[in-house]
Design an enzyme around this catalytic site. Structure first.
Site, PDB file in Angstrom:
ATOM      1  CD  GLU A  18       9.292 -17.330   2.487  1.00  0.00           C
ATOM      2  OE1 GLU A  18       8.728 -16.821   1.508  1.00  0.00           O
ATOM      3  OE2 GLU A  18       9.738 -16.648   3.440  1.00  0.00           O
ATOM      4  CB  CYS A  26      -1.058 -11.859   1.935  1.00  0.00           C
ATOM      5  SG  CYS A  26      -2.835 -11.961   1.762  1.00  0.00           S
ATOM      6  CB  CYS A  31      -4.842  -9.993   3.452  1.00  0.00           C
ATOM      7  SG  CYS A  31      -3.482  -9.620   2.346  1.00  0.00           S
ATOM      8  CE  LYS A  34      -7.148  -6.606   6.560  1.00  0.00           C
ATOM      9  NZ  LYS A  34      -6.443  -5.713   5.679  1.00  0.00           N
ATOM     10  CE1 TYR A  82      -0.472 -18.693  -0.196  1.00  0.00           C
ATOM     11  CE2 TYR A  82      -2.166 -20.101   0.755  1.00  0.00           C
ATOM     12  CZ  TYR A  82      -1.802 -18.927   0.149  1.00  0.00           C
ATOM     13  OH  TYR A  82      -2.738 -17.971  -0.130  1.00  0.00           O
ATOM     14  CB  ALA A  98      17.559 -16.237  -1.943  1.00  0.00           C
ATOM     15  CE1 TYR A 160      -4.160  -2.514   3.820  1.00  0.00           C
ATOM     16  CE2 TYR A 160      -2.941  -0.890   2.577  1.00  0.00           C
ATOM     17  CZ  TYR A 160      -3.104  -2.185   2.994  1.00  0.00           C
ATOM     18  OH  TYR A 160      -2.232  -3.160   2.603  1.00  0.00           O
ATOM     19  CD  GLU A 164      -7.363  -2.837   6.798  1.00  0.00           C
ATOM     20  OE1 GLU A 164      -8.031  -2.993   5.768  1.00  0.00           O
ATOM     21  OE2 GLU A 164      -6.252  -3.373   6.950  1.00  0.00           O
ATOM     22  NE  ARG A 181       3.205  12.662   7.603  1.00  0.00           N
ATOM     23  CZ  ARG A 181       4.369  12.252   7.143  1.00  0.00           C
ATOM     24  NH1 ARG A 181       5.454  12.470   7.827  1.00  0.00           N
ATOM     25  NH2 ARG A 181       4.445  11.621   5.995  1.00  0.00           N
ATOM     26  CB  ALA A 323     -12.004  -3.492   0.871  1.00  0.00           C
ATOM     27  CG  HIS A 418     -36.410  -3.492  -2.491  1.00  0.00           C
ATOM     28  ND1 HIS A 418     -35.816  -2.302  -2.125  1.00  0.00           N
ATOM     29  CD2 HIS A 418     -37.575  -3.569  -1.793  1.00  0.00           C
ATOM     30  CE1 HIS A 418     -36.588  -1.693  -1.244  1.00  0.00           C
ATOM     31  NE2 HIS A 418     -37.663  -2.437  -1.035  1.00  0.00           N
ATOM     32  CD  GLU A 423     -32.760  -1.592  -3.107  1.00  0.00           C
ATOM     33  OE1 GLU A 423     -33.498  -1.726  -4.092  1.00  0.00           O
ATOM     34  OE2 GLU A 423     -33.144  -1.737  -1.929  1.00  0.00           O
TER      35      GLU A 423
HETATM   36  C1  LIG Z   1      -1.206  -5.481   8.064  1.00  0.00           C
HETATM   37  C2  LIG Z   1      -1.367  -5.675   6.577  1.00  0.00           C
HETATM   38  C3  LIG Z   1      -2.614  -5.879   6.048  1.00  0.00           C
HETATM   39  C4  LIG Z   1      -2.779  -6.060   4.693  1.00  0.00           C
HETATM   40  N1  LIG Z   1      -4.035  -6.257   4.211  1.00  0.00           N
HETATM   41  C5  LIG Z   1      -4.223  -6.433   2.892  1.00  0.00           C
HETATM   42  C6  LIG Z   1      -5.524  -6.685   2.386  1.00  0.00           C
HETATM   43  O1  LIG Z   1      -6.515  -6.716   3.128  1.00  0.00           O
HETATM   44  N2  LIG Z   1      -5.669  -6.893   1.054  1.00  0.00           N
HETATM   45  C7  LIG Z   1      -4.587  -6.863   0.202  1.00  0.00           C
HETATM   46  O2  LIG Z   1      -4.780  -7.075  -0.989  1.00  0.00           O
HETATM   47  N3  LIG Z   1      -3.338  -6.621   0.656  1.00  0.00           N
HETATM   48  C8  LIG Z   1      -3.141  -6.410   1.981  1.00  0.00           C
HETATM   49  N4  LIG Z   1      -1.873  -6.208   2.458  1.00  0.00           N
HETATM   50  C9  LIG Z   1      -0.750  -6.123   1.497  1.00  0.00           C
HETATM   51  C10 LIG Z   1      -0.263  -7.507   1.091  1.00  0.00           C
HETATM   52  O3  LIG Z   1       0.010  -8.271   2.238  1.00  0.00           O
HETATM   53  C11 LIG Z   1       0.976  -7.373   0.228  1.00  0.00           C
HETATM   54  O4  LIG Z   1       0.708  -6.501  -0.852  1.00  0.00           O
HETATM   55  C12 LIG Z   1       1.390  -8.734  -0.338  1.00  0.00           C
HETATM   56  O5  LIG Z   1       1.661  -9.637   0.686  1.00  0.00           O
HETATM   57  C13 LIG Z   1       2.628  -8.560  -1.229  1.00  0.00           C
HETATM   58  O6  LIG Z   1       3.054  -9.806  -1.668  1.00  0.00           O
HETATM   59  P1  LIG Z   1       4.574 -10.029  -2.072  1.00  0.00           P
HETATM   60  O7  LIG Z   1       4.636 -11.406  -2.608  1.00  0.00           O
HETATM   61  O8  LIG Z   1       5.067  -8.912  -2.892  1.00  0.00           O
HETATM   62  O9  LIG Z   1       5.421  -9.944  -0.708  1.00  0.00           O
HETATM   63  P2  LIG Z   1       5.266 -10.711   0.671  1.00  0.00           P
HETATM   64  O10 LIG Z   1       3.918 -11.254   0.864  1.00  0.00           O
HETATM   65  O11 LIG Z   1       5.812  -9.796   1.711  1.00  0.00           O
HETATM   66  O12 LIG Z   1       6.234 -11.964   0.500  1.00  0.00           O
HETATM   67  C14 LIG Z   1       7.615 -11.818   0.490  1.00  0.00           C
HETATM   68  C15 LIG Z   1       8.234 -13.154   0.920  1.00  0.00           C
HETATM   69  O13 LIG Z   1       9.607 -13.143   0.626  1.00  0.00           O
HETATM   70  C16 LIG Z   1      10.317 -13.731   1.716  1.00  0.00           C
HETATM   71  N5  LIG Z   1      11.670 -13.196   1.649  1.00  0.00           N
HETATM   72  C17 LIG Z   1      12.066 -11.900   1.824  1.00  0.00           C
HETATM   73  N6  LIG Z   1      13.392 -11.796   1.600  1.00  0.00           N
HETATM   74  C18 LIG Z   1      13.832 -13.042   1.272  1.00  0.00           C
HETATM   75  C19 LIG Z   1      15.093 -13.563   0.906  1.00  0.00           C
HETATM   76  N7  LIG Z   1      16.178 -12.809   0.817  1.00  0.00           N
HETATM   77  N8  LIG Z   1      15.182 -14.886   0.632  1.00  0.00           N
HETATM   78  C20 LIG Z   1      14.103 -15.705   0.698  1.00  0.00           C
HETATM   79  N9  LIG Z   1      12.887 -15.233   1.030  1.00  0.00           N
HETATM   80  C21 LIG Z   1      12.751 -13.936   1.302  1.00  0.00           C
HETATM   81  C22 LIG Z   1       9.522 -13.296   2.934  1.00  0.00           C
HETATM   82  O14 LIG Z   1       9.772 -14.164   4.025  1.00  0.00           O
HETATM   83  C23 LIG Z   1       8.090 -13.394   2.422  1.00  0.00           C
HETATM   84  O15 LIG Z   1       7.562 -14.679   2.627  1.00  0.00           O
HETATM   85  C24 LIG Z   1      -1.657  -6.041   3.828  1.00  0.00           C
HETATM   86  C25 LIG Z   1      -0.374  -5.846   4.357  1.00  0.00           C
HETATM   87  C26 LIG Z   1      -0.230  -5.677   5.716  1.00  0.00           C
HETATM   88  C27 LIG Z   1       1.143  -5.467   6.272  1.00  0.00           C
END
Ligand SMILES: Cc1cc2nc3c(=O)[nH]c(=O)nc-3n(C[C@H](O)[C@H](O)[C@H](O)COP(=O)(O)OP(=O)(O)OC[C@H]3O[C@@H](n4cnc5c(N)ncnc54)[C@H](O)[C@@H]3O)c2cc1C
Length: 433
Positions: A18, A26, A31, A34, A82, A98, A160, A164, A181, A323, A418, A423
């Site tokens: 990481e 997220c 998420c 937000k 985490y 990485a 979305y 938001e 747009r 949502a 109700h 409902e």
């Molecule tokens: C503003 C916003 C609001 C959102 N709200 C919602 C919501 O309400 N509900 C919902 O379901 N989804 C929501 N999403 C979407 C959700 O956050 C993403 O779909 C989700 O985080 C995707 O998970 P992921 O593991 O694919 O990537 P990410 O969560 O982006 O994780 C990727 C990780 O990889 C790491 N990384 C990247 N490149 C490298 C590398 N080369 N080497 C080591 N580490 C690396 C990053 O640091 C990061 O920690 C929202 C997104 C945004 C931007």
């Protein structure tokens, strides 16, 4: 996170690299913060409603630094949780960026690690279109750390994240304009939702500028000037672009290792999240399939089952509920009316649009909208859509019924609770013409 933890629980030896903070988008800039901001923004309305119920309060005052500090504290707590969960699961944690060296080798901080399987889950990153003055605009990433709230804000986008943030700013007292747009917000959602949410947001005092998009941004000493493609100029204090995100695949060594990318940079995968290289898989936003956290974590669990439990499990992207935490909230599961018509031909539509009991003693004009899309031949409910308070909480329950293939008659035999807003989903009898 999820792929490491579950794979380790199936007996795999796992290391996870990481480069930033645990929990990814997220937890850190998506998420979770937000939704905390969205709760914060909602209080304004609750204070107003409270007066109709006999409550008098001192004039409410909002303090942005307090919200930021409390949010940061909670996110730091989650980062710790985490990381702890990963260690307890037995995964080796490697801090650093990485890159892929070959189909079985990853390099982090100059050190090479070999593995039978490599999983890419690097997520996505917001992009600002290449217009003059783009450096004066921000994305959702920076919106989580603004030193102060602006007096006026322009949010660009119709998806979305744009809705938001526009709702968050508006709710916190910022004079907000949403610029999109297109002609209808929320492309990909049911058309009724896109149209009605615009009405609801405008009722709350938000300005929505349809049809044009910013062509340039000029910085003046105390404000920004945004010039639109369709003519007008607008003065504002903050411009937030929520016009798209790009999969994080640049300079990762993927192409050299033979991993095929789509034209938008997303990693191309099959139904088992396998890339064009047998030993390399990819899940989550980096594959640009359905970019939501529960989808990414489900893909992780399906993959862990496939690779380490001997149960080949393809992804299942049907009936993903989602949502939009705008004001009001909006949520959906299953097919839009348009999708259902093209898939099934004939459909029955049920709609209701009403003033919720909670607001009847107030001056508020907000209405709740609900819609069921039913395949006429099988009578299965194939889509459920809602705008209104707690829409996400309501649709989560409805999603179970839709996923299990419940029919309209089964919805009808379900008794309502109700008096609730929810409902109405089991009392809609009249087909829309
Ligand atoms: C503003 C916003 C609001 C959102 N709200 C919602 C919501 O309400 N509900 C919902 O379901 N989804 C929501 N999403 C979407 C959700 O956050 C993403 O779909 C989700 O985080 C995707 O998970 P992921 O593991 O694919 O990537 P990410 O969560 O982006 O994780 C990727 C990780 O990889 C790491 N990384 C990247 N490149 C490298 C590398 N080369 N080497 C080591 N580490 C690396 C990053 O640091 C990061 O920690 C929202 C997104 C945004 C931007």
């Amino acid at each position: 996170m999820r792929a490491s933890r579950v794979s380790a629980s199936y007996g795999a030896k796992v290391a996870v690299a990481e480069s930033h903070l645990f929990g990814g988008t997220c937890v850190n800039v998506g998420c979770i913060p937000k939704k905390l901001f969205s709760y914060a923004a909602h209080w304004r309305e609750e204070f107003e409603i409270a007066q109709a119920y006999g409550w008098t309060t001192a004039v409410p005052r909002f303090d942005w630094p307090t919200l930021l500090a409390n949010k940061d504290k909670e996110i730091a707590r989650l980062n710790g949780v985490y990381e702890h969960v990963l260690s307890v699961a037995g995964a080796e944690i490697i801090r650093g960026r990485a890159t892929v060296v070959d189909p079985h080798t990853v390099e982090v901080n100059g050190r090479r690690h070999s593995a039978k399987h490599i999983l890419i889950a690097t997520g996505s990153w917001p992009v600002i279109p290449p217009i003059p003055g783009r450096e004066y605009a921000i994305t959702s990433n920076e919106a989580f750390h603004l030193p102060a709230l602006p007096r006026r804000a322009l949010v660009v986008g119709g998806g979305y994240i744009a809705l938001e943030f526009a709702s968050i700013f508006q709710g916190l007292g910022v004079q907000t304009t949403l610029s999109y747009r297109g002609k209808r917000l929320l492309r990909g959602f049911d058309a009724d939702l896109g149209e009605r949410i615009a009405d609801e947001m405008q009722h709350r005092g938000m300005t929505i500028h349809f049809g044009g998009e910013p062509a340039s941004i000029i910085k003046h000493p105390h404000e920004l000037e945004v010039c639109y493609t369709d003519g007008p100029h607008q003065r504002t204090d903050l411009v937030l672009f929520a016009t798209g995100r790009k999969p994080v695949t640049a300079d990762l060594g993927l192409e050299a290792a033979g991993v095929k990318l789509a034209p938008d940079g997303a990693i191309v995968v099959d139904r088992y999240s396998k890339t064009s290289v047998d030993s390399i898989h990819a899940i989550g936003d980096v594959t640009n399939r359905i970019n939501l956290t529960p989808v990414a974590t489900a893909e992780a669990m399906w993959l862990a089952r496939t690779l380490f439990r001997g149960e080949p499990t393809p992804v299942d992207h049907e009936h993903v509920p989602t949502a939009v935490f705008a004001q009001p909230n909006l949520a959906t599961v299953g097919l839009t009316e348009e999708q259902a018509r093209s898939r099934y031909g004939e459909v029955d539509i049920y709609k209701t649009y009403f003033r919720p009991l909670k607001l009847t003693m107030t001056e508020k004009k907000e209405r709740v909208f609900m819609k069921l899309v039913v395949d006429r031949a099988s009578q299965r409910v194939v889509g459920a859509h809602m705008i209104g308070m707690d829409a996400g909480e309501v649709i989560q329950g409805i999603a179970i019924a839709v996923k299990l293939g419940a029919t309209k008659a089964q919805f009808d035999t379900t008794l309502g609770i109700h008096p609730t807003v929810a409902e109405e989903f089991v009392t809609m009898r009249e087909k829309a013409p």
